[in-house]
Enzyme design. Sequence first.
Site, short mmCIF file in Angstrom:
data_model
loop_
_atom_site.label_atom_id
_atom_site.label_comp_id
_atom_site.label_asym_id
_atom_site.label_seq_id
_atom_site.Cartn_x
_atom_site.Cartn_y
_atom_site.Cartn_z
N ASP B 52 11.64 -66.01 59.60
CA ASP B 52 12.33 -64.73 59.50
C ASP B 52 11.88 -63.93 58.29
O ASP B 52 11.24 -64.46 57.38
CB ASP B 52 13.85 -64.99 59.38
CG ASP B 52 14.47 -65.27 60.74
OD1 ASP B 52 13.88 -64.88 61.76
OD2 ASP B 52 15.56 -65.88 60.77
N TYR B 110 11.08 -78.53 56.00
CA TYR B 110 11.60 -77.33 55.36
C TYR B 110 12.26 -77.69 54.03
O TYR B 110 12.68 -78.83 53.82
CB TYR B 110 12.66 -76.66 56.25
CG TYR B 110 12.14 -75.83 57.39
CD1 TYR B 110 11.77 -74.51 57.19
CD2 TYR B 110 12.05 -76.36 58.67
CE1 TYR B 110 11.31 -73.73 58.24
CE2 TYR B 110 11.59 -75.59 59.74
CZ TYR B 110 11.23 -74.26 59.51
OH TYR B 110 10.79 -73.49 60.55
#
Lengths: 244, 244
Positions: B52, B110
Site C-alpha cells: 500500500d 514482514y
Amino acid sequence: MVNIKMIIEYDGSNYCGWQVQPNGMSVQQMIEESLFELTGERIRIHGSGRTDAGVHATGQTANFKTSSKIPPEAFSKALNHKLPDDISIVSSSEVPEEFHARFSAKGKRYRYVIFTRDSRSPFHENRSYRTMKKPDVAKMASAAVHFKGTHDFKGFMSSGSKVEDTVRTISDISVEEKEDVIEIRVFGNGFLYNMVRIIAGTLLECGYGKLDPEEIPYIINSGKRENAGPTLPSYGLFLDEVVY
Amino acid sequence: MVNIKMIIEYDGSNYCGWQVQPNGMSVQQMIEESLFELTGERIRIHGSGRTDAGVHATGQTANFKTSSKIPPEAFSKALNHKLPDDISIVSSSEVPEEFHARFSAKGKRYRYVIFTRDSRSPFHENRSYRTMKKPDVAKMASAAVHFKGTHDFKGFMSSGSKVEDTVRTISDISVEEKEDVIEIRVFGNGFLYNMVRIIAGTLLECGYGKLDPEEIPYIINSGKRENAGPTLPSYGLFLDEVVY
C-alpha cells in the site's frame, strides 16, 4: 531568567550545519526562529559545538536563557510544532544558571556509519558513507584500539584549524559490523576539527589493507596529516551524546 | 527471452504503493519506465504482491522477461542510475523461465516498527508508527505466540477484500524492543489484506492492557474483524523478504 537545556536530534542533510551562517539555513537558526515565534524573544542558543553541513545528531545539546513563562519541559513539544520534521527537540529541562552547553561539556560520543553494499539503500542514503569494497572489520577493530588514551592528535585535524592544544583523550572506541553496516563509535573529552572523520578514514584504510593496524601509533606520533587516512564524508557522521 | 528476478528496496513515502495506479506514481511504474529507457521495450514487471501507499520494502521481489542483451546481473546497477534515491534494485539475476515473483512465492517476511518516544525523530519519521504510550512488550510477545500456526484469519482482513480462502499459516512471529523501537517480525506462507497491520494493532492493544494475551485464540476463532485491534498505519510496515 531561566536557563534551559535541550537535547536535539536532526538529519543534517538539508542544512549548512549547526551554526548560523550568512548563506544557507542552519539547524541553530531554525531553532532560534522557532523560539522567537514562541516567546517573542530574540534568543541566542549555545550548542555544545558545531557540526558540519550534512552531519547528523541524535544527541546535540544546547542551552538558552529566557524570561518566558513557558514551563521548561514544555519547550520541546512547543518547538517541535514549529520545527520541520528533520529537526526534533527530544527534551528540554531547566538547568543551573552556570550551565553552558559548550563550556560545561565533559565528553562527546560520535558514531561514523559505513555502508558496504553494491547497491544504494533508501534507508541509508545520506546517513552513511557507502563503499562497495568490503573492508576487513577485524583489522579495523584492532587498529581502533591504538587510538585509545591521551595523544597529541595534531595529524588528525583538518588543515586550517587554529586550535593550539591538540592533545585529546579518547576513552572508548569500537568498530562493529551488522550485516552491511559498520559503525565506529568513539567517546572522548573533545575532538579536533574533522578528527572523527579522519580516524574513520584511517581505520577504513586499515580495513582495506593499505595501512597496517600496528602502524597507527607511528602515524599518531608523527603528527602529520598526510600520514593518516582520508577525511570521510560528513553525511556518515552522527553526534550521539554530549556528557556533562 | 530471458527471465530476470530483481530484489527491490524502497521507501514508500512518496508513492501510491507498489502497483501501477491511474492516479499517482507507483514503485512499479518507476521501474517499468526506467526499464523502457534502458531497453526500449515496454516491459511489464510482476511483483510478489502489492504494497500500500507508504509501505516500505527491503526485499520486494519482481520478475520480468526481456529480449535485451544486457547481462542479467547488470540490470540492478543500470536501473539504479535511472531510478530516484528512494528506490534501489539490490540485485538482478537470471531465473528459470517458469519463475513468477507472485505465483512462485512460498512465504513472506514482514516487519512492523513502533516507535515509543514523546518526541518525533527525523530518523524514524515515516518509517515507524509513533505512540507516546509505552506498551508492555512482554505482554505483546506472549500474545504474539498465539498467532503462530495455521488459522482462519478472516477477522484479520480489512473489509472489502474478496479473498475466499482466508486460512493462512504463520510459522514465525516475534516482538523485540531495543531502546525506543519495538519491532514485530512475522513470517508466513501468505497474508490477507492488511493482516500484518491488524495483527500489529492487536498486539499493541495487548501491550496497552486493553486486550489480554490469552484472549487472542478466541479473537482469531471468532472470525470477526471488530474483535481484533485497529489497523496500524501503513508507514510502519516493511516487506523484508519473499522466500521461493
